[in-house]
Motif scaffolding. Structure first.
Motif, mmCIF file in Angstrom:
data_model
loop_
_atom_site.group_PDB
_atom_site.id
_atom_site.type_symbol
_atom_site.label_atom_id
_atom_site.label_comp_id
_atom_site.label_asym_id
_atom_site.label_seq_id
_atom_site.Cartn_x
_atom_site.Cartn_y
_atom_site.Cartn_z
ATOM 1 N N THR A 144 41.540 -0.736 -67.200
ATOM 2 C CA THR A 144 41.343 0.053 -65.980
ATOM 3 C C THR A 144 39.971 -0.189 -65.368
ATOM 4 N N GLY A 202 39.268 -2.063 -61.798
ATOM 5 C CA GLY A 202 38.540 -1.283 -60.803
ATOM 6 C C GLY A 202 37.236 -1.935 -60.399
ATOM 7 N N THR A 224 37.778 -5.232 -58.376
ATOM 8 C CA THR A 224 38.280 -4.965 -57.030
ATOM 9 C C THR A 224 37.195 -4.362 -56.147
ATOM 10 N N LEU A 225 36.434 -3.411 -56.686
ATOM 11 C CA LEU A 225 35.390 -2.761 -55.890
ATOM 12 C C LEU A 225 34.305 -3.756 -55.468
ATOM 13 N N GLY A 251 41.723 8.135 -61.097
ATOM 14 C CA GLY A 251 40.444 8.116 -60.385
ATOM 15 C C GLY A 251 40.087 6.733 -59.872
ATOM 16 N N THR A 252 40.346 5.697 -60.680
ATOM 17 C CA THR A 252 40.054 4.326 -60.264
ATOM 18 C C THR A 252 40.927 3.918 -59.075
ATOM 19 N N SER A 253 42.184 4.340 -59.105
ATOM 20 C CA SER A 253 43.088 4.023 -57.991
ATOM 21 C C SER A 253 42.589 4.652 -56.689
ATOM 22 N N VAL A 254 42.111 5.887 -56.781
ATOM 23 C CA VAL A 254 41.587 6.563 -55.598
ATOM 24 C C VAL A 254 40.358 5.827 -55.059
ATOM 25 N N LEU A 255 39.462 5.394 -55.963
ATOM 26 C CA LEU A 255 38.274 4.657 -55.549
ATOM 27 C C LEU A 255 38.646 3.349 -54.856
ATOM 28 N N VAL A 256 39.626 2.649 -55.387
ATOM 29 C CA VAL A 256 40.037 1.367 -54.802
ATOM 30 C C VAL A 256 40.617 1.578 -53.408
ATOM 31 N N GLY A 301 39.952 4.026 -51.361
ATOM 32 C CA GLY A 301 38.826 4.356 -50.484
ATOM 33 C C GLY A 301 37.995 3.142 -50.131
ATOM 34 N N ALA A 302 37.764 2.267 -51.123
ATOM 35 C CA ALA A 302 36.992 1.052 -50.870
ATOM 36 C C ALA A 302 37.719 0.136 -49.895
#
Length: 495
Positions: free
Chosen positions: A62, A66, A69-70, A128-133, A135-136
């Motif tokens: 994960t 993440g 990708t970020l 949480g990581t999916s949400v960050l990706v 958003g990014a």
């Protein structure tokens, strides 16, 4: 004395085999399973475990997906196609997964299983990581459209991100599949034989495959250099190399040399010598000086030594700029030192640019000293040509003493003498940003023209983004990226 052992029962004997999964068990009778009573508790358990792994991936996996990708979605310098963005994302994710795998092996060797100890955080971390990706990706889309607005290109839509996601997943899937295939082969062969096989493959790649690829690419570059463009017309003016009166044949000029001497405007005298025009550098330099004499270049009031890029290219915008700057009373001379792309020459043959620029400039300088009518001497170079041109001089004072003026367009970061020279640099040009020092410090953009939104510098991340943007530096619209206009000539200084 013999004893009869009871037939084992339980998971070992009841577990379905590969053959059983296709309708047969592993007994000699090969009786179809539909005629037998088979227990499948372990299959249900395996399916349940697989579902749990999909819903709760490993912590390292994960974090790797993440982080990769970020970083790939961080603001860059130039607009990107979805394919280019997917390639960057895929490569960074694969790299991060490899690092996570190595860390996992090391931690397990210490007897610590982080996934079992912290099993409760796996699902929240994944969410949480999916949400960050997501958003990014939204912020990256906003940044891409800001760049495109500044460069007057079309904005991106939702289809951009759909293509990006599909292509990135395919890239990661291919790399993961290859890695698992290699792991399967190693397990089948054993580590000793696997390492031996890997050593043999590596030796074959180094001794056979690598030279073959290099030879193939060199042949491709040579073929492109020799290819005759039917749209280019051989010059008839005696003031151009490649004409009937010239000692430099039309075919030997190379693809970029033929573009240079056959272009417009008609005013400047144009001398060019290709790598095929003479057998070695010394002979090519001597031929260039003879061409300058023959074409009447030394009778002009101004003479510009133009150092080409790695492929031999001289920007036609610079030619038009010099024509405007000197009202046509100018002679231009270029010497090809390579026909490979600039990035190849920059990495593997930078010395050839330096040696050729020094040899040509010194020969022209010495010839001018013998003349009664001495034209003003200027020096111009773009990109790798700027490095070659700047290397002619020991320092800034030497540059000012030996030239009337010098101009560098899009020079690689920290590679040229700035004092006394005109430096053209777009803030969106990754060439002026890129340097190993970009890993730990912000670039020096003093004097750069801010032509587009400039991303905030971030350690390591900015280096990755600038490296990715190098591949499309010349695909930017005019006046952005590594593309410069007629100011390459008009901005040249005075004596």
């Amino acid at each position: 004395m013999t004893s009869t052992l009871p037939r084992p029962t339980g998971a070992l004997t009841d577990r379905p085999t590969v053959e059983a999964a296709f309708g047969f068990d592993d007994r000699r009778s090969r009786t179809p399973l539909r005629d037998r009573e088979v227990r499948w508790p372990e299959l249900g358990t395996a399916a349940s475990t697989a579902v749990q792994r999909l819903s709760r991936p490993r912590i390292g996996t994960t974090l790797a997906i993440g982080a990769g990708t970020l970083v790939s979605l961080a603001p860059g310098l130039l607009p990107r196609t979805p394919g280019a963005q997917a390639m960057l994302t895929g490569l960074l994710v694969v790299l991060a997964l490899a690092i996570a795998g190595i860390v996992r092996l090391v931690v397990r060797s210490w007897g610590f299983d982080i996934n079992r100890r912290l099993s409760g955080v796996r699902l929240p971390l994944s969410i949480g990581t999916s949400v960050l990706v997501v958003g990014a990706a939204a912020l990256a889309g906003h940044w891409q459209n800001r760049l495109r607005t500044a460069m007057s290109t079309a904005s991106i839509g939702a289809d951009y991100w759909l293509r990006w996601l599909i292509e990135a997943v395919l890239i990661v899937g291919v790399f993961v599949g290859v890695t698992r295939a290699v792991g399967w082969v190693l397990r089948k062969l054993g580590w000793a034989r696997g390492v031996s096989l890997a050593a043999v493959v590596a030796a074959l790649l180094y001794l056979v495959a690598a030279p073959a690829v290099v030879g193939w690419r060199q042949a491709a570059y040579a073929g492109a250099n020799a290819e005759l463009d039917p749209q280019l017309v051989q010059p008839i003016s005696d003031t151009r190399s490649g004409s009937a009166a010239s000692a430099v044949s039309w075919s030997s000029l190379g693809a970029e040399g033929r573009k240079f001497v056959s272009g417009t405007p008609a005013g400047p005298t144009r001398v060019y010598v290709g790598v095929e025009s003479a057998p070695d550098l010394e002979a090519r330099v001597a031929l260039a000086v003879r061409e300058l004499d023959r074409s009447g270049a030394f009778t002009r009031s101004n003479l510009v030594v133009m150092v080409p890029t790695g492929s031999g290219w001289i920007d036609s915008n610079a030619v038009r700029g010099f024509d405007q700057r000197f009202g046509g009373d100018v002679a231009l001379v270029g010497l090809q030192y390579s026909y490979a792309p600039s990035w190849v020459t920059f990495v593997f043959g930078r010395d050839s640019a330096v040696t050729a620029a020094r040899a040509l400039f010194t020969a022209v300088e010495n010839r001018i000293r013998t003349l009664d009518h001495r034209p003003e001497l200027y020096l111009y170079g773009q990109s790798l040509g700027a490095i070659g041109g700047s290397s002619v001089f020991a320092d800034d004072a030497d540059q000012d003493h030996r030239t009337c003026a010098a101009l560098w367009a899009g020079p690689p970061a920290g590679q040229v003498h700035h004092a006394g020279a005109t430096v053209l640099a777009n803030s969106s040009d990754p060439v002026i940003h890129w340097s190993p020092a970009l890993l730990w410090r912000a670039p020096d953009l003093t004097g750069a023209r801010v032509d587009a939104p400039l991303p905030q510098w971030l350690p390591v991340v900015s280096f990755v983004q600038a490296t990715a943007d190098l591949l499309a530096a010349l695909n930017a619209p005019a006046g952005h990226g590594h593309r410069y206009g007629t100011d390459q000539g008009t901005a040249m200084g005075t004596c």
